[in-house]
Design a protein around this motif. Structure first.
Motif, mmCIF file in Angstrom:
data_model
loop_
_atom_site.group_PDB
_atom_site.id
_atom_site.type_symbol
_atom_site.label_atom_id
_atom_site.label_comp_id
_atom_site.label_asym_id
_atom_site.label_seq_id
_atom_site.Cartn_x
_atom_site.Cartn_y
_atom_site.Cartn_z
ATOM 1 N N GLY A 234 51.498 -33.612 -69.763
ATOM 2 C CA GLY A 234 52.989 -33.763 -69.470
ATOM 3 C C GLY A 234 53.297 -32.355 -68.834
ATOM 4 N N GLY A 235 54.344 -32.167 -68.175
ATOM 5 C CA GLY A 235 54.964 -31.019 -67.693
ATOM 6 C C GLY A 235 54.289 -30.998 -65.729
ATOM 7 N N ARG A 236 54.651 -30.229 -65.243
ATOM 8 C CA ARG A 236 54.346 -30.131 -63.732
ATOM 9 C C ARG A 236 53.722 -28.748 -63.262
ATOM 10 N NH1 ARG A 236 58.347 -29.354 -60.505
ATOM 11 N NH2 ARG A 236 59.773 -28.560 -62.189
ATOM 12 N N ILE A 237 52.884 -28.901 -62.371
ATOM 13 C CA ILE A 237 52.036 -27.618 -61.607
ATOM 14 C C ILE A 237 53.302 -27.385 -60.345
ATOM 15 C CG2 ILE A 237 50.154 -26.958 -60.328
ATOM 16 C CD1 ILE A 237 48.660 -28.937 -61.609
ATOM 17 N N LEU A 238 53.499 -26.180 -60.474
ATOM 18 C CA LEU A 238 54.334 -25.584 -59.509
ATOM 19 C C LEU A 238 53.559 -25.122 -58.485
ATOM 20 C CD1 LEU A 238 57.144 -23.692 -61.551
ATOM 21 C CD2 LEU A 238 56.930 -25.941 -60.837
ATOM 22 N N SER A 239 52.635 -24.421 -58.520
ATOM 23 C CA SER A 239 51.913 -23.889 -57.583
ATOM 24 C C SER A 239 50.391 -23.867 -57.962
ATOM 25 C CB SER A 239 51.983 -22.586 -56.898
ATOM 26 O OG SER A 239 52.002 -21.742 -58.067
ATOM 27 N N ALA A 240 49.256 -24.013 -57.238
ATOM 28 C CA ALA A 240 47.852 -23.804 -57.289
ATOM 29 C C ALA A 240 47.190 -23.039 -56.150
ATOM 30 C CB ALA A 240 46.893 -25.047 -57.387
ATOM 31 N N LYS A 241 46.601 -21.699 -56.346
ATOM 32 C CA LYS A 241 46.190 -20.819 -55.514
ATOM 33 C C LYS A 241 44.676 -20.557 -55.837
ATOM 34 C CE LYS A 241 47.395 -18.571 -51.756
ATOM 35 N NZ LYS A 241 47.946 -19.365 -50.452
ATOM 36 N N VAL A 242 43.816 -20.554 -54.901
ATOM 37 C CA VAL A 242 42.374 -19.883 -54.785
ATOM 38 C C VAL A 242 42.609 -18.797 -54.248
ATOM 39 C CG1 VAL A 242 39.950 -20.396 -54.504
ATOM 40 C CG2 VAL A 242 41.378 -22.392 -55.218
ATOM 41 N N LYS A 243 42.001 -17.506 -54.959
ATOM 42 C CA LYS A 243 42.047 -16.365 -54.375
ATOM 43 C C LYS A 243 41.229 -16.249 -53.130
ATOM 44 C CE LYS A 243 43.821 -12.008 -54.474
ATOM 45 N NZ LYS A 243 43.200 -11.526 -53.220
ATOM 46 N N LYS A 244 41.400 -15.605 -52.114
ATOM 47 C CA LYS A 244 40.422 -15.526 -51.074
ATOM 48 C C LYS A 244 40.397 -14.173 -50.501
ATOM 49 C CE LYS A 244 40.718 -20.574 -49.960
ATOM 50 N NZ LYS A 244 41.103 -21.437 -48.617
ATOM 51 N N HIS A 245 39.285 -14.071 -49.823
ATOM 52 C CA HIS A 245 39.279 -12.560 -49.108
ATOM 53 C C HIS A 245 38.757 -12.871 -47.611
ATOM 54 C CE1 HIS A 245 34.824 -11.377 -49.650
ATOM 55 N NE2 HIS A 245 35.012 -12.503 -50.494
ATOM 56 N N ILE A 246 38.887 -11.703 -46.903
ATOM 57 C CA ILE A 246 38.196 -11.892 -45.534
ATOM 58 C C ILE A 246 36.916 -11.506 -45.415
ATOM 59 C CG2 ILE A 246 38.549 -11.401 -43.009
ATOM 60 C CD1 ILE A 246 40.753 -12.999 -43.970
ATOM 61 N N LYS A 247 35.896 -12.393 -45.028
ATOM 62 C CA LYS A 247 34.534 -11.818 -45.066
ATOM 63 C C LYS A 247 33.796 -12.538 -43.322
ATOM 64 C CE LYS A 247 29.917 -12.032 -47.003
ATOM 65 N NZ LYS A 247 29.279 -12.311 -48.324
ATOM 66 N N LYS A 248 33.727 -11.515 -42.573
ATOM 67 C CA LYS A 248 33.197 -11.652 -41.232
ATOM 68 C C LYS A 248 34.077 -12.924 -40.540
ATOM 69 C CE LYS A 248 28.443 -11.346 -42.510
ATOM 70 N NZ LYS A 248 26.867 -12.033 -42.403
ATOM 71 N N GLY A 249 35.474 -12.445 -40.793
ATOM 72 C CA GLY A 249 36.505 -13.143 -40.025
ATOM 73 C C GLY A 249 36.900 -14.466 -40.710
ATOM 74 N N GLN A 250 36.121 -14.830 -41.781
ATOM 75 C CA GLN A 250 36.408 -16.174 -42.377
ATOM 76 C C GLN A 250 37.136 -15.859 -43.791
ATOM 77 O OE1 GLN A 250 35.890 -19.116 -41.223
ATOM 78 N NE2 GLN A 250 35.111 -18.133 -39.209
ATOM 79 N N HIS A 251 38.214 -16.758 -44.224
ATOM 80 C CA HIS A 251 38.538 -16.947 -45.524
ATOM 81 C C HIS A 251 37.610 -17.260 -46.441
ATOM 82 C CE1 HIS A 251 43.040 -15.682 -44.175
ATOM 83 N NE2 HIS A 251 42.497 -16.120 -43.401
ATOM 84 N N VAL A 252 37.288 -16.508 -47.373
ATOM 85 C CA VAL A 252 36.102 -16.908 -48.516
ATOM 86 C C VAL A 252 36.766 -16.796 -49.872
ATOM 87 C CG1 VAL A 252 33.836 -16.158 -49.217
ATOM 88 C CG2 VAL A 252 34.420 -16.154 -46.966
ATOM 89 N N SER A 253 36.483 -18.049 -50.418
ATOM 90 C CA SER A 253 36.902 -17.951 -51.960
ATOM 91 C C SER A 253 36.377 -16.689 -52.769
ATOM 92 C CB SER A 253 36.649 -19.380 -52.576
ATOM 93 O OG SER A 253 36.812 -19.328 -54.136
ATOM 94 N N MET A 254 36.935 -16.313 -53.847
ATOM 95 C CA MET A 254 36.547 -15.271 -54.589
ATOM 96 C C MET A 254 35.999 -15.824 -55.835
ATOM 97 S SD MET A 254 39.126 -12.008 -53.665
ATOM 98 C CE MET A 254 38.397 -10.950 -54.507
ATOM 99 N N GLY A 255 36.177 -17.127 -56.090
ATOM 100 C CA GLY A 255 35.718 -17.846 -57.247
ATOM 101 C C GLY A 255 36.556 -17.876 -58.533
ATOM 102 N N PHE A 256 37.765 -17.328 -57.959
ATOM 103 C CA PHE A 256 38.879 -17.568 -59.125
ATOM 104 C C PHE A 256 40.170 -17.767 -58.640
ATOM 105 C CE2 PHE A 256 39.101 -13.091 -58.236
ATOM 106 C CZ PHE A 256 40.494 -12.720 -58.265
ATOM 107 N N GLY A 257 40.997 -18.510 -59.376
ATOM 108 C CA GLY A 257 42.503 -18.692 -58.978
ATOM 109 C C GLY A 257 43.566 -18.846 -59.933
#
Length: 251
Positions: free
Chosen positions: A214-237
């Motif tokens: 039940g209930g709703r998800i308002l937002s889901a976000k994977v935390k990222k950082h810049i590495k060699k010009g690319q957005h790379v996941s930091m393994g958590f969100g």
């Protein structure tokens, strides 16, 4: 300043500080001006309110409210790295991000929870890092700008809401009803660790939505950082739900 300029232009500090030179003072003063300008630009691009930092440093805002989850880290050696700082400060708990300008003059460490920030302050103030002690100070509470200018910062607004996020974890596999500490269940958000680095915002949302009763998800976000010009996941969100009850039930 001297180390910064010497490394930037590929000369030794001895050459830069040539005592036979008649313009030594001018050279160092110009170098300092350049370093300050570069630092301001980098901080502004990373979403920092430089004006508040300047007012704070000048002492014009005595009694101004301080942040409860953002630390100013000063007296850094030029050889400082974001990774080393993350390892040091991350030992105390979850970090949101670290902002370290290329000039390495100072850094900002932003925590998710005030209690973790306090523990880090107590544990690392004046601790030796490389060849100098760390000087820690609580940042002004309005140090984060509303309009970051580059891709090195996360998209969502960073502020007091982040400090109230809590980690709700199920300690033992197979337990369906978990006893939660009521002091920790104060947010509609869940902090999700151990994500596969290929996980996207969409797949994170989809996985949790398929297991919700039940209930709703308002937002889901994977935390990222810049590495060699690319957005790379930091393994958590983070997941934000429509209520505290939904977040607790999903956890």
């Amino acid at each position: 300043v001297v180390e910064n300029i010497a490394r930037k232009y590929g000369v030794s500090k001895g050459e830069l500080l040539d005592r036979e030179s008649d313009d030594l003072a001018v050279r160092v003063a110009l170098g300092e001006t350049q370093v300050v300008a570069e630092t301001k630009k980098a901080l502004t691009n990373a979403g920092i309110n430089v004006a508040s930092l300047e007012e704070f440093a000048s002492g014009k805002v005595d009694g101004h409210k301080r942040s409860n989850h953002i630390l100013l880290v000063k007296n850094l050696p030029y050889g400082s790295s974001e990774g080393e700082l993350a390892n040091m400060f991350g030992k105390f708990g979850s970090l949101d991000k670290i902002i370290l300008p290329p000039t390495k003059i100072l850094a900002l460490v932003i925590f998710l929870e005030p209690s973790v920030a306090r523990a880090a302050f107590k544990g690392l103030a004046y601790k030796r890092y490389k060849d100098a002690p760390l000087y820690l100070e609580w940042a002004p509470d309005n140090i984060l700008s509303q309009n970051p200018m580059d891709g090195n910062v996360k998209d969502e607004k960073v502020g007091e809401g982040d400090a109230r996020r809590v980690i709700l974890e199920q300690a033992v596999d197979g337990i369906s009803d978990v006893d939660f500490d009521p002091d920790r269940v104060e947010s509609r958000s869940l902090f999700v660790k151990n994500l596969n680095f290929k996980t996207s915002d969409e797949s994170l949302r989809k996985h949790f939505s398929e297991h919700m009763k039940g209930g709703r998800i308002l937002s889901a976000k994977v935390k990222k950082h810049i590495k060699k010009g690319q957005h790379v996941s930091m393994g958590f969100g983070f997941l934000e739900f429509d209520s505290v009850e939904t977040a607790t039930s999903v956890c």
